[in-house]
Write a protein that holds these residues in place. Structure first.
Motif, PDB file in Angstrom:
ATOM      1  N   PRO A 190     -21.972   0.932  64.626  1.00  6.89           N
ATOM      2  CA  PRO A 190     -22.363  -0.119  65.565  1.00  6.89           C
ATOM      3  C   PRO A 190     -21.416  -1.315  65.529  1.00  6.89           C
ATOM      4  O   PRO A 190     -20.954  -1.721  64.464  1.00  6.89           O
ATOM      5  N   VAL A 191     -21.137  -1.863  66.702  1.00  2.00           N
ATOM      6  CA  VAL A 191     -20.324  -3.067  66.831  1.00  2.00           C
ATOM      7  C   VAL A 191     -21.113  -4.038  67.711  1.00  2.00           C
ATOM      8  O   VAL A 191     -21.289  -3.792  68.905  1.00  2.00           O
ATOM      9  N   VAL A 192     -21.611  -5.101  67.120  1.00  2.00           N
ATOM     10  CA  VAL A 192     -22.451  -6.049  67.856  1.00  2.00           C
ATOM     11  C   VAL A 192     -21.562  -6.980  68.683  1.00  2.00           C
ATOM     12  O   VAL A 192     -20.614  -7.572  68.173  1.00  2.00           O
ATOM     13  N   ILE A 193     -21.883  -7.107  69.968  1.00  4.98           N
ATOM     14  CA  ILE A 193     -21.088  -7.928  70.883  1.00  4.98           C
ATOM     15  C   ILE A 193     -21.898  -9.153  71.293  1.00  4.98           C
ATOM     16  O   ILE A 193     -22.950  -9.017  71.923  1.00  4.98           O
ATOM     17  N   PRO A 194     -21.433 -10.362  70.981  1.00  3.34           N
ATOM     18  CA  PRO A 194     -22.115 -11.572  71.440  1.00  3.34           C
ATOM     19  C   PRO A 194     -21.847 -11.779  72.928  1.00  3.34           C
ATOM     20  O   PRO A 194     -20.979 -11.106  73.502  1.00  3.34           O
ATOM     21  N   PRO A 195     -22.541 -12.693  73.574  1.00  2.00           N
ATOM     22  CA  PRO A 195     -22.353 -12.906  75.018  1.00  2.00           C
ATOM     23  C   PRO A 195     -21.051 -13.637  75.328  1.00  2.00           C
ATOM     24  O   PRO A 195     -21.001 -14.859  75.434  1.00  2.00           O
ATOM     25  N   LEU A 196     -19.987 -12.876  75.477  1.00  2.00           N
ATOM     26  CA  LEU A 196     -18.671 -13.433  75.785  1.00  2.00           C
ATOM     27  C   LEU A 196     -18.641 -13.937  77.231  1.00  2.00           C
ATOM     28  O   LEU A 196     -19.331 -13.416  78.093  1.00  2.00           O
ATOM     29  N   ALA A 197     -17.798 -14.925  77.472  1.00  2.00           N
ATOM     30  CA  ALA A 197     -17.680 -15.482  78.818  1.00  2.00           C
ATOM     31  C   ALA A 197     -16.413 -15.038  79.525  1.00  2.00           C
ATOM     32  O   ALA A 197     -16.376 -14.982  80.763  1.00  2.00           O
ATOM     33  N   ASP A 198     -15.378 -14.689  78.754  1.00  2.00           N
ATOM     34  CA  ASP A 198     -14.081 -14.372  79.337  1.00  2.00           C
ATOM     35  C   ASP A 198     -13.941 -12.871  79.562  1.00  2.00           C
ATOM     36  O   ASP A 198     -14.096 -12.076  78.630  1.00  2.00           O
ATOM     37  N   GLU A 199     -13.628 -12.482  80.781  1.00  2.00           N
ATOM     38  CA  GLU A 199     -13.511 -11.056  81.110  1.00  2.00           C
ATOM     39  C   GLU A 199     -12.365 -10.393  80.361  1.00  2.00           C
ATOM     40  O   GLU A 199     -12.472  -9.231  79.959  1.00  2.00           O
ATOM     41  N   ASP A 200     -11.272 -11.113  80.145  1.00  2.00           N
ATOM     42  CA  ASP A 200     -10.143 -10.546  79.413  1.00  2.00           C
ATOM     43  C   ASP A 200     -10.518 -10.269  77.960  1.00  2.00           C
ATOM     44  O   ASP A 200     -10.074  -9.274  77.371  1.00  2.00           O
ATOM     45  N   ASP A 201     -11.330 -11.146  77.364  1.00  2.38           N
ATOM     46  CA  ASP A 201     -11.794 -10.916  75.993  1.00  2.38           C
ATOM     47  C   ASP A 201     -12.649  -9.662  75.925  1.00  2.38           C
ATOM     48  O   ASP A 201     -12.494  -8.832  75.018  1.00  2.38           O
ATOM     49  N   LEU A 202     -13.552  -9.513  76.879  1.00  6.09           N
ATOM     50  CA  LEU A 202     -14.400  -8.323  76.900  1.00  6.09           C
ATOM     51  C   LEU A 202     -13.568  -7.073  77.161  1.00  6.09           C
ATOM     52  O   LEU A 202     -13.825  -6.011  76.582  1.00  6.09           O
ATOM     53  N   GLU A 203     -12.561  -7.186  77.998  1.00  7.93           N
ATOM     54  CA  GLU A 203     -11.657  -6.067  78.273  1.00  7.93           C
ATOM     55  C   GLU A 203     -11.042  -5.543  76.981  1.00  7.93           C
ATOM     56  O   GLU A 203     -10.988  -4.326  76.749  1.00  7.93           O
ATOM     57  N   ARG A 204     -10.613  -6.450  76.129  1.00 10.11           N
ATOM     58  CA  ARG A 204      -9.990  -6.027  74.869  1.00 10.11           C
ATOM     59  C   ARG A 204     -11.006  -5.351  73.953  1.00 10.11           C
ATOM     60  O   ARG A 204     -10.698  -4.363  73.298  1.00 10.11           O
ATOM     61  N   VAL A 205     -12.222  -5.887  73.915  1.00 14.65           N
ATOM     62  CA  VAL A 205     -13.270  -5.283  73.090  1.00 14.65           C
ATOM     63  C   VAL A 205     -13.582  -3.875  73.583  1.00 14.65           C
ATOM     64  O   VAL A 205     -13.657  -2.919  72.798  1.00 14.65           O
ATOM     65  N   LEU A 206     -13.769  -3.728  74.897  1.00 13.14           N
ATOM     66  CA  LEU A 206     -14.126  -2.423  75.449  1.00 13.14           C
ATOM     67  C   LEU A 206     -13.030  -1.382  75.231  1.00 13.14           C
ATOM     68  O   LEU A 206     -13.324  -0.186  75.113  1.00 13.14           O
ATOM     69  N   HIS A 207     -11.800  -1.829  75.176  1.00 15.57           N
ATOM     70  CA  HIS A 207     -10.684  -0.916  74.935  1.00 15.57           C
ATOM     71  C   HIS A 207     -10.824  -0.195  73.590  1.00 15.57           C
ATOM     72  O   HIS A 207     -10.322   0.921  73.423  1.00 15.57           O
ATOM     73  N   MET A 208     -11.536  -0.812  72.652  1.00 18.68           N
ATOM     74  CA  MET A 208     -11.695  -0.240  71.317  1.00 18.68           C
ATOM     75  C   MET A 208     -12.963   0.585  71.153  1.00 18.68           C
ATOM     76  O   MET A 208     -13.127   1.281  70.152  1.00 18.68           O
TER      77      MET A 208
END
Length: 257
Positions: free
Chosen positions: A42-60
């Motif tokens: 499991p990788v817990v994701i907090p509520p990010l605001a920046d789409e580019d930041d989320l893009e990098r997380v989802l890539h992994m």
């Protein structure tokens, strides 16, 4: 050499700051415990605001679990706010909507639970009943404020992921919701219903996207031991090891209420 365990992102809930308490994110342990028990990390994701930041997380990540929680705000979709609705924190809902849209575009396997299933359906073009007792007055109770372990029957559609999990016939699941899926999104089919007709599970019929939503809570303490199998199916999909609904054949038409 054994295959690496899939990395599964889980969206955290969020509570804004109050006069006597700071803002914080939190997650019921059942979500990450179930992922671990089913063979994922499991990788817990907090509520990010920046789409580019989320893009990098989802890539992994190999898969996404959309967790349960309070209600989606219908005003974001052009509907009035029903008096029974207790909305998610706006910061969480904004993030969750961005998360499911990006996961869908990237075809990352998704498992939506509770309001997570409702958001999955809504994000892909479906809509919701805002309050079951008013919209469907003949429905059985789907929420008991006194009994958090309230259960009702479920009828599973043959040839579905749900049938792989539970087998044929009627089963019983926990139930704690007052909103529900109305029109199902294009590209999905209903694969389990309560006997009163309310949708309790949806599955993608797209060959290129594994996405499942359940209205009940297999991560909860009130879940049955068999409910862990849903997490196992999802972890297998995230690892690229499981067939799509009906053994990989795309269904002809979504099943509508």
């Amino acid at each position: 050499m054994s295959q690496a365990k899939p990395l599964i992102g889980i969206n955290a809930d969020y509570r804004a700051a109050k006069k006597d308490a700071p803002a914080f994110s939190f997650l019921t342990a059942g979500y990450f415990d179930s992922v671990v028990a089913a063979g994922g990390i499991p990788v817990v994701i907090p509520p990010l605001a920046d789409e580019d930041d989320l893009e990098r997380v989802l890539h992994m990540l190999d898969g996404i679990i959309l967790t349960g929680g309070a209600d989606l705000d219908p005003r974001r979709d052009g509907f009035m706010l029903h008096p029974s609705i207790r909305t998610l924190d706006a910061r969480r809902e904004t993030f969750d909507r961005m998360l499911v849209q990006m996961a869908a575009r990237k075809r990352i396997p998704v498992f939506g639970i509770g309001v997570g299933m409702q958001l999955l359906n809504l994000s892909q073009g479906g809509n919701l009943f805002l309050h079951i007792p008013e919209d469907l007055p003949k429905a059985v109770p789907h929420k008991d404020p006194i009994d958090p372990a309230h259960r009702h029957a479920l009828e599973v559609v043959p040839g579905s992921i749900m049938e792989r999990v539970y087998g044929e016939g009627e089963i019983r699941v926990n139930s704690m919701h007052h909103m529900a899926v109305d029109e199902i999104a294009p590209g999905f089919m209903i694969t389990a219903r309560c006997p009163d007709g309310i949708t309790e599970c949806i599955e993608s019929i797209r060959n290129d996207w594994f996405a499942v939503g359940v209205q009940f809570h297999p991560e909860s303490e009130s879940a049955s031991a068999l409910d862990l199998r849903i997490f196992e199916e999802f972890i297998l999909a995230a690892g690229g090891e499981v067939a799509q609904t009906s053994e990989g054949e795309e269904a002809d038409e979504p099943i509508l209420l």
